[in-house]
Every structure is written in C-alpha cells, then in structure tokens.
Design an enzyme around this catalytic site. Structure first.
Site, PDB file in Angstrom:
ATOM      1  N   TYR A  66       0.838  -1.205   0.000  1.00  0.00           N
ATOM      2  CA  TYR A  66       0.000   0.000   0.000  1.00  0.00           C
ATOM      3  C   TYR A  66       0.872   1.254   0.000  1.00  0.00           C
ATOM      4  O   TYR A  66       2.056   1.210   0.358  1.00  0.00           O
ATOM      5  CB  TYR A  66      -0.924   0.018   1.230  1.00  0.00           C
ATOM      6  CG  TYR A  66      -0.196   0.094   2.556  1.00  0.00           C
ATOM      7  CD1 TYR A  66       0.043   1.323   3.170  1.00  0.00           C
ATOM      8  CD2 TYR A  66       0.247  -1.055   3.202  1.00  0.00           C
ATOM      9  CE1 TYR A  66       0.704   1.397   4.390  1.00  0.00           C
ATOM     10  CE2 TYR A  66       0.904  -0.990   4.418  1.00  0.00           C
ATOM     11  CZ  TYR A  66       1.137   0.237   5.011  1.00  0.00           C
ATOM     12  OH  TYR A  66       1.796   0.309   6.208  1.00  0.00           O
ATOM     13  N   CYS A  67       0.260   2.372  -0.425  1.00  0.00           N
ATOM     14  CA  CYS A  67       0.915   3.680  -0.351  1.00  0.00           C
ATOM     15  C   CYS A  67      -0.089   4.643   0.279  1.00  0.00           C
ATOM     16  O   CYS A  67      -0.984   4.229   1.009  1.00  0.00           O
ATOM     17  CB  CYS A  67       1.375   4.154  -1.721  1.00  0.00           C
ATOM     18  SG  CYS A  67       0.030   4.564  -2.862  1.00  0.00           S
ATOM     19  N   ARG A  68       0.018   5.912  -0.013  1.00  0.00           N
ATOM     20  CA  ARG A  68      -0.864   6.908   0.604  1.00  0.00           C
ATOM     21  C   ARG A  68      -2.270   6.904  -0.008  1.00  0.00           C
ATOM     22  O   ARG A  68      -3.265   6.915   0.692  1.00  0.00           O
ATOM     23  CB  ARG A  68      -0.218   8.293   0.457  1.00  0.00           C
ATOM     24  CG  ARG A  68      -1.026   9.461   1.015  1.00  0.00           C
ATOM     25  CD  ARG A  68      -0.143  10.701   1.048  1.00  0.00           C
ATOM     26  NE  ARG A  68      -0.889  11.894   1.406  1.00  0.00           N
ATOM     27  CZ  ARG A  68      -1.247  12.840   0.558  1.00  0.00           C
ATOM     28  NH1 ARG A  68      -0.957  12.725  -0.727  1.00  0.00           N
ATOM     29  NH2 ARG A  68      -1.896  13.926   0.954  1.00  0.00           N
ATOM     30  N   PHE A  94      -3.511   4.096   2.114  1.00  0.00           N
ATOM     31  CA  PHE A  94      -3.570   4.292   3.558  1.00  0.00           C
ATOM     32  C   PHE A  94      -4.674   5.272   3.946  1.00  0.00           C
ATOM     33  O   PHE A  94      -5.272   5.164   5.014  1.00  0.00           O
ATOM     34  CB  PHE A  94      -2.214   4.802   4.051  1.00  0.00           C
ATOM     35  CG  PHE A  94      -2.113   4.960   5.535  1.00  0.00           C
ATOM     36  CD1 PHE A  94      -1.965   3.861   6.353  1.00  0.00           C
ATOM     37  CD2 PHE A  94      -2.151   6.225   6.118  1.00  0.00           C
ATOM     38  CE1 PHE A  94      -1.867   4.003   7.735  1.00  0.00           C
ATOM     39  CE2 PHE A  94      -2.052   6.380   7.487  1.00  0.00           C
ATOM     40  CZ  PHE A  94      -1.908   5.264   8.304  1.00  0.00           C
TER      41      PHE A  94
END
Length: 267
Positions: A66-68, A94
C-alpha cells in the site's frame, strides 16, 4: 498482473503470516502511522527500490502492499509482479484505511544520545533568500494541498527544485495561485526568527517526521512570522523583504510526485 482490493478485503488478506505486508511510502509517512502487521517500509520512489525489495521480500509469499492513496502502490505492484511476485495492493491506499476507521500502528521513537544541537554546514547556506523561500513554499503547499513538506529539495542561487507527494498534478490555475501566495507572503515583510527548544516542545510546534535519528534533544526552530515554523539548521534572511520575487520556472508530474522548479529574482 496484480490485484487491487478495497479496505475490508485487504484487512482479511493481511491477517496472519501468509503474506508479506509492504509499505511503499516515504519513511516520514511511515513514521506518522502505518497499517498494523506491516513487515517492511521500502520507498518505491528510491532508485534502488527493486534491488532492496528483491533482497528483503520472500518469493514464497504473496506481497500485500500500500501507499498513501493508490498511485505509488500501483507502480510498485507492477514492478514486483514483473519480478515474479504475487501482488495484492490496497487500491485507495492508507487514506482509505484511515477513513474506514481501521487501527493504525506507530513506530517506537528512538532516544538520541546527543544533548546539544549541532549546527553543521549546509548547502542552503549558498543563497539565504532561496532557502527562506523554500520554507514559505513548503508552508504554502501544506496549506493548499494538505501534502507533506518537500521530500527532496535542491536549493541554489541559479535555480532550485522541490518534490511533493500529490494525488494529482496541480492545474495551471493552482500553479499560478502557489506563485502568487508565496510572493504575497514575501511582500508582508515578515521577520525570520530563530529559537532553541527541546524536542518535546518542538513536537508541539512543527512536524518532526523528517528529523534525522541522530538529531540532538535541543532543536533549532526557524519561524517566518506566523506563516511557517520548521526545525532547520540552515541560514536564512532576517526579513522576507530581503528575498525579492519568487518565480516558478517549470513543473512536471510522475508517479505521484510533482517536481517544481523555481528561482528567486533578488534585486
């Protein structure tokens, strides 16, 4: 060759130890909170991402990453799937995990063995007006877009550049607004002041996520009027009236990173 899933499905997938959970955001983003069970934080924007990932991630487990907001994670998912990994990515990142009210974990803070501030040499000493302009620009970006301060900056008298993590490329109107706001702040003739505070006190004033691990317990805070406050060891002008005019030269957007090139016309 990878699967994008929503928050609830991602939460089910990462339960137990059947997958390797990977955060591909910046280290400072990870420090501000991560998904519980995350095994590694490897910044996908680093040139050696693939090399580090291949070294750390076991091939016998799927990778849930996952990332932002879902932009960088897709870049990472593509890279890893091409290297033979089974990859699941959190489609909206996120932010979606937070919005869903899921639990968030935080890293344990390390204690520093240093007691006094070290004000070492810095490349930003070259041109103080540009360094102060960078602080104003960072504050403007945070206020306008809610993004972190620049993740990577190169400040020089001739030309400077700053990188920002954004969900989308700013419009032409927004770029004009950024330039106008920075110049508006410069034109307010704000005093630039310095104070020394404890790390605990500094945490109430500024974002310390980019602070080096070996930083002292006493920190130097640079304030630009009431517009910005930042922990910094570099040299600055004493008043924004000494800066001149902030001018955006060009900009580009790739893989969730907006690079802004600019200069200060100092008369």
């Amino acid at each position: 060759n990878f699967k994008s899933v929503e928050v609830e499905e991602f939460a089910k997938i990462i339960k137990g130890s059947k997958v390797t959970v990977l955060d591909v955001r910046l280290p400072q983003e990870y420090d501000e909170g991560y998904i519980p069970g995350t095994d590694f934080n490897i910044d996908v924007l680093e040139p050696n991402f693939t090399e580090v990932a291949l070294e750390k991630l076991p091939k016998d487990k799927p990778v849930a990453l996952y990332c932002r907001s879902g932009n960088r994670s897709k870049t990472a998912a593509k890279i890893l799937s091409e290297k033979g990994y089974e990859v699941i990515e959190l489609g909206k990142g996120f932010r979606a995990w937070e919005a869903a009210g899921k639990k968030i974990a935080y890293p344990k803070k390390k204690k520093s063995s240093m007691e006094t501030p070290i004000l070492n040499s810095h490349n930003k000493l070259e041109f103080e007006p540009a360094h102060t302009s960078e602080h104003i620009l960072n504050a403007t970006m945070v206020k306008m877009f809610g993004c972190p301060r620049s993740r990577n900056a190169h400040i020089e008298k001739k030309k400077s550049k700053c990188d920002y993590i954004l969900d989308s490329e700013p419009t032409a109107e927004q770029v004009e607004a950024i330039e106008a706001k920075v110049n508006e702040v410069i034109g307010q003739n704000l005093d630039v002041t310095v104070e020394f505070v404890t790390r605990e006190e500094a945490a109430k004033i500024v974002d310390l996520s980019k602070l080096p691990e070996d930083a002292s317990e006493t920190l130097r805070i640079v304030r630009i009027g009431d517009y910005d406050a930042c922990a910094c060891i570099g040299a600055h002008v004493k008043n924004t009236s000494e800066i001149g005019t902030f001018k955006i030269i060009s900009h580009s957007y790739e893989n969730g990173v907006w690079r802004l090139r600019w200069k200060v016309i100092n008369q």
